[in-house]
Motif scaffolding. Sequence first.
Motif, PDB file in Angstrom:
ATOM      1  N   GLU A 303      -7.044   3.182  -2.620  1.00  0.00           N
ATOM      2  CA  GLU A 303      -8.015   2.275  -2.445  1.00  0.00           C
ATOM      3  C   GLU A 303      -7.889   1.096  -1.448  1.00  0.00           C
ATOM      4  O   GLU A 303      -8.770   0.141  -0.958  1.00  0.00           O
ATOM      5  CB  GLU A 303      -8.162   1.421  -3.879  1.00  0.00           C
ATOM      6  N   GLU A 304      -6.392   1.204  -1.047  1.00  0.00           N
ATOM      7  CA  GLU A 304      -6.055   0.114   0.119  1.00  0.00           C
ATOM      8  C   GLU A 304      -6.381   0.286   1.400  1.00  0.00           C
ATOM      9  O   GLU A 304      -6.630   1.738   1.679  1.00  0.00           O
ATOM     10  CB  GLU A 304      -4.640  -0.127  -0.456  1.00  0.00           C
ATOM     11  N   GLU A 305      -6.365  -0.475   2.242  1.00  0.00           N
ATOM     12  CA  GLU A 305      -6.618  -0.262   3.307  1.00  0.00           C
ATOM     13  C   GLU A 305      -5.293   0.432   4.016  1.00  0.00           C
ATOM     14  O   GLU A 305      -4.253   0.123   3.620  1.00  0.00           O
ATOM     15  CB  GLU A 305      -6.835  -1.597   4.395  1.00  0.00           C
ATOM     16  N   ALA A 306      -5.681   1.049   5.198  1.00  0.00           N
ATOM     17  CA  ALA A 306      -4.491   2.065   6.067  1.00  0.00           C
ATOM     18  C   ALA A 306      -3.543   1.006   6.873  1.00  0.00           C
ATOM     19  O   ALA A 306      -2.735   1.394   7.243  1.00  0.00           O
ATOM     20  CB  ALA A 306      -5.097   3.216   6.725  1.00  0.00           C
ATOM     21  N   LYS A 307      -4.201  -0.092   7.062  1.00  0.00           N
ATOM     22  CA  LYS A 307      -3.228  -1.168   7.893  1.00  0.00           C
ATOM     23  C   LYS A 307      -2.607  -2.064   6.951  1.00  0.00           C
ATOM     24  O   LYS A 307      -3.095  -2.328   5.949  1.00  0.00           O
ATOM     25  CB  LYS A 307      -4.307  -1.972   8.925  1.00  0.00           C
ATOM     26  N   VAL A 308      -1.713  -2.664   7.718  1.00  0.00           N
ATOM     27  CA  VAL A 308      -0.968  -3.913   6.892  1.00  0.00           C
ATOM     28  C   VAL A 308      -1.922  -4.917   6.777  1.00  0.00           C
ATOM     29  O   VAL A 308      -2.761  -5.483   7.825  1.00  0.00           O
ATOM     30  CB  VAL A 308       0.310  -4.232   7.599  1.00  0.00           C
ATOM     31  N   SER A 309      -2.412  -5.673   5.804  1.00  0.00           N
ATOM     32  CA  SER A 309      -3.566  -6.487   5.630  1.00  0.00           C
ATOM     33  C   SER A 309      -3.229  -7.427   4.500  1.00  0.00           C
ATOM     34  O   SER A 309      -2.465  -6.987   3.335  1.00  0.00           O
ATOM     35  CB  SER A 309      -4.772  -5.980   5.552  1.00  0.00           C
ATOM     36  N   SER A 310      -3.846  -8.613   4.436  1.00  0.00           N
ATOM     37  CA  SER A 310      -3.774  -9.651   3.420  1.00  0.00           C
ATOM     38  C   SER A 310      -4.654  -8.888   2.225  1.00  0.00           C
ATOM     39  O   SER A 310      -4.306  -9.321   1.084  1.00  0.00           O
ATOM     40  CB  SER A 310      -4.253 -10.815   3.525  1.00  0.00           C
ATOM     41  N   SER A 311      -5.581  -8.081   2.541  1.00  0.00           N
ATOM     42  CA  SER A 311      -6.517  -7.632   1.399  1.00  0.00           C
ATOM     43  C   SER A 311      -5.672  -6.890   0.495  1.00  0.00           C
ATOM     44  O   SER A 311      -5.668  -6.783  -0.907  1.00  0.00           O
ATOM     45  CB  SER A 311      -7.546  -7.133   2.031  1.00  0.00           C
ATOM     46  N   ASN A 312      -4.814  -5.853   1.001  1.00  0.00           N
ATOM     47  CA  ASN A 312      -3.777  -5.248   0.186  1.00  0.00           C
ATOM     48  C   ASN A 312      -2.924  -5.953  -0.631  1.00  0.00           C
ATOM     49  O   ASN A 312      -2.704  -5.511  -1.661  1.00  0.00           O
ATOM     50  CB  ASN A 312      -3.029  -4.267   0.945  1.00  0.00           C
ATOM     51  N   LEU A 313      -2.341  -7.019  -0.139  1.00  0.00           N
ATOM     52  CA  LEU A 313      -1.551  -7.997  -0.792  1.00  0.00           C
ATOM     53  C   LEU A 313      -2.256  -8.410  -2.063  1.00  0.00           C
ATOM     54  O   LEU A 313      -1.683  -8.497  -3.310  1.00  0.00           O
ATOM     55  CB  LEU A 313      -1.012  -9.031   0.037  1.00  0.00           C
ATOM     56  N   ARG A 314      -3.522  -9.010  -1.702  1.00  0.00           N
ATOM     57  CA  ARG A 314      -4.509  -9.738  -2.942  1.00  0.00           C
ATOM     58  C   ARG A 314      -4.979  -8.507  -3.962  1.00  0.00           C
ATOM     59  O   ARG A 314      -4.758  -8.724  -5.295  1.00  0.00           O
ATOM     60  CB  ARG A 314      -5.627 -10.254  -2.169  1.00  0.00           C
ATOM     61  N   MET A 315      -4.990  -7.374  -3.459  1.00  0.00           N
ATOM     62  CA  MET A 315      -5.468  -6.259  -4.651  1.00  0.00           C
ATOM     63  C   MET A 315      -4.071  -5.991  -5.549  1.00  0.00           C
ATOM     64  O   MET A 315      -4.234  -5.667  -6.756  1.00  0.00           O
ATOM     65  CB  MET A 315      -5.740  -4.978  -3.821  1.00  0.00           C
ATOM     66  N   ARG A 316      -2.790  -6.143  -4.946  1.00  0.00           N
ATOM     67  CA  ARG A 316      -1.865  -5.781  -5.648  1.00  0.00           C
ATOM     68  C   ARG A 316      -1.469  -7.090  -6.470  1.00  0.00           C
ATOM     69  O   ARG A 316      -0.589  -6.813  -7.445  1.00  0.00           O
ATOM     70  CB  ARG A 316      -0.705  -5.668  -4.690  1.00  0.00           C
ATOM     71  N   LEU A 317      -2.235  -8.159  -6.422  1.00  0.00           N
ATOM     72  CA  LEU A 317      -1.834  -9.104  -7.523  1.00  0.00           C
ATOM     73  C   LEU A 317      -2.635  -9.041  -8.653  1.00  0.00           C
ATOM     74  O   LEU A 317      -2.471  -9.641  -9.749  1.00  0.00           O
ATOM     75  CB  LEU A 317      -2.459 -10.557  -6.723  1.00  0.00           C
ATOM     76  N   LEU A 318      -3.605  -8.006  -8.597  1.00  0.00           N
ATOM     77  CA  LEU A 318      -4.532  -7.700  -9.783  1.00  0.00           C
ATOM     78  C   LEU A 318      -3.613  -7.167 -10.947  1.00  0.00           C
ATOM     79  O   LEU A 318      -2.848  -6.352 -10.851  1.00  0.00           O
ATOM     80  CB  LEU A 318      -5.629  -6.849  -9.699  1.00  0.00           C
ATOM     81  N   GLY A 319      -3.753  -7.897 -11.944  1.00  0.00           N
ATOM     82  CA  GLY A 319      -3.032  -7.458 -13.386  1.00  0.00           C
ATOM     83  C   GLY A 319      -1.672  -8.025 -13.488  1.00  0.00           C
ATOM     84  O   GLY A 319      -0.912  -7.705 -14.153  1.00  0.00           O
ATOM     85  N   THR A 320      -1.296  -8.813 -12.303  1.00  0.00           N
ATOM     86  CA  THR A 320       0.035  -9.647 -12.200  1.00  0.00           C
ATOM     87  C   THR A 320      -0.181 -10.863 -12.908  1.00  0.00           C
ATOM     88  O   THR A 320      -1.313 -11.628 -12.737  1.00  0.00           O
ATOM     89  CB  THR A 320       0.520  -9.509 -10.994  1.00  0.00           C
ATOM     90  N   LEU A 321       0.927 -11.553 -13.034  1.00  0.00           N
ATOM     91  CA  LEU A 321       1.051 -12.979 -13.772  1.00  0.00           C
ATOM     92  C   LEU A 321       1.084 -13.717 -12.438  1.00  0.00           C
ATOM     93  O   LEU A 321       1.668 -14.166 -11.824  1.00  0.00           O
ATOM     94  CB  LEU A 321       2.299 -13.378 -14.595  1.00  0.00           C
ATOM     95  N   LEU A 322      -0.347 -14.575 -12.372  1.00  0.00           N
ATOM     96  CA  LEU A 322      -0.437 -15.633 -11.288  1.00  0.00           C
ATOM     97  C   LEU A 322       0.105 -16.884 -11.823  1.00  0.00           C
ATOM     98  O   LEU A 322       0.268 -17.626 -10.723  1.00  0.00           O
ATOM     99  CB  LEU A 322      -1.973 -15.770 -11.010  1.00  0.00           C
ATOM    100  N   ARG A 323      -0.149 -17.328 -12.977  1.00  0.00           N
ATOM    101  CA  ARG A 323       0.374 -18.574 -13.480  1.00  0.00           C
ATOM    102  C   ARG A 323       0.950 -18.451 -14.722  1.00  0.00           C
ATOM    103  O   ARG A 323       0.651 -17.655 -15.395  1.00  0.00           O
ATOM    104  CB  ARG A 323      -0.748 -19.491 -13.923  1.00  0.00           C
TER     105      ARG A 323
END
Length: 537
Positions: A303-323
């Motif tokens: 589902e992630e982009e094939a390039k190094v991107s901030s979008s990938n990093l944000r997608m990896r935040l899903l399901g993690t504790l943000l606060r």
Amino acid sequence: MLNTAISVSIAVVFISIVSYYFIMNNKSGALSMANNGLLLVSNAAKAHRYCSQVSKYVKNVLYIKFNSGPDSSLPVINKQIINIYTKASTQCGNVDVRLMLKPINSQEKLKTNRPYELIMYDRDLAKDVVNSLVNNAPPETQVQSIDSDKSVISKLLTNDGEAVKTYEYVALGGTFDRLHNGHKILLSQAALRATKHVTVGVTDVNMIQSKTLWELIEPVEIRMKAVLDFLTDINPDLEYNVCPIQDVYGPTKDDPRFQLIVVSEETKRGALKINEKRKEKGLQPLDVYTIGMAEELDQQSTEEEAKVSSSNLRMRLLGTLLREPKPNPNIPDWPYVIGLAGGIASGKSNITNKLKLKGAAIVNCDIIAHELYEPGLPLNRTIAEAFGDDVITAQGEVDRRKLGSIVFSDKDQLEKLNQLVWPAVVEEAQRRVKALGEQGYKVVVMEAAVMIRAKWYTRCHQLWAVIVPPSEAIKRLQERNNLTEEEAKQRVSAQPSNAEQVAQANVVFSPYWSYEYTQVQIDRAWEHLQNYLECRK
């Protein structure tokens, strides 16, 4: 007297030499992990070779500094920028690698934004250079040498790479969310080509809303600070102007001093627009240096982009504790209540079902509201009195579609309905939460579309939110409820925005991609919750 002076001088020199070799070759005992480290190499071509070795001993930031000479020419540094940052995520783990662009000056006291506790150097580096930097470091700094590998270095130097042209004034722009290695390449290439000044435009709110999961993008002030922090680390001698921008042009369309703009493959059209504007104003066009996409070597999902991107990093935040959750003294410690928020057609029921399979009990506030609408119940009669008998069917039930057409087109009417329904619903929801706790459930999920607006999350231990792009919610709502596009838009816009929900949430999900990707988010969140609750006992 003269003989005494000579003897003292010889003794001092001897002690210095012995001390140097003792410090530099003291390998007794293993190195302990350092928060931040400094790697010193005899030339820039070695930087990539040793980066992965040293990163094993560093938790946070690894600075890399090289000596001057022909093997540290601008083309070599240019090549190392790409080599290091392209492979850093796979070869250096989560270490924040920073290649400093100025050669070592043995007379300087090296300054970094984060203090380093470890110095590692290759043996080909001149001992006076190392000795000077070590003497200027805090006394508790660990020092260790690395053996050189000349066969590898010679291979790296067979092709010096492209020529590097320099300019006094250089500009670039971008979102720069959660500074990653792709950003570091962009910023480093700009700083490498600048002899005096670099301006960085950081996109502000109105320019980010087309981005994937833009609601998770850091505030512009945080992004600007991270950019400036990185730039002053890699070359503190340049002037920097890091500023928010509201359009693609920023200050480059008006300022005649700019000579070069550094862009990525996906933003080079912006450079063409800037030069068109400059031409209109009678200014010299900017030279354009384009950087290729950095390939994502650590891609975690299709589902992630094939390039190094901030979008990938944000997608990896899903399901993690943000606060981190804050203690809530207004509710019992058990059962542990998760408030689940999400706009209409966001996929809350999908998330709820997955959490139920994990072992959570569910209290669905929307279902409670529908049950309270039933004939003969007080809320049914109250709604008829407030909105007219037309909203009641021949069977005595509330006609939800007819009621919806009234309240979703009139904010005052919607507020009136909320004031009637909310108190009754939350009272019944809390009664059910208590009953489920008495039955032995440790975790109860309280699902409600109005969780944010009604502030029911103040009655929960944590808030989890479900978001999808508004366009996707409208599409789903049209298909599910057989509504027109306008009707669906009214319902979506009448609810809190994704940004409002994310601003309050401890955890965020987005069931926008595949079933498997949604499950990954659930697994991640549930595992963390179980670990948290284990510590809470």
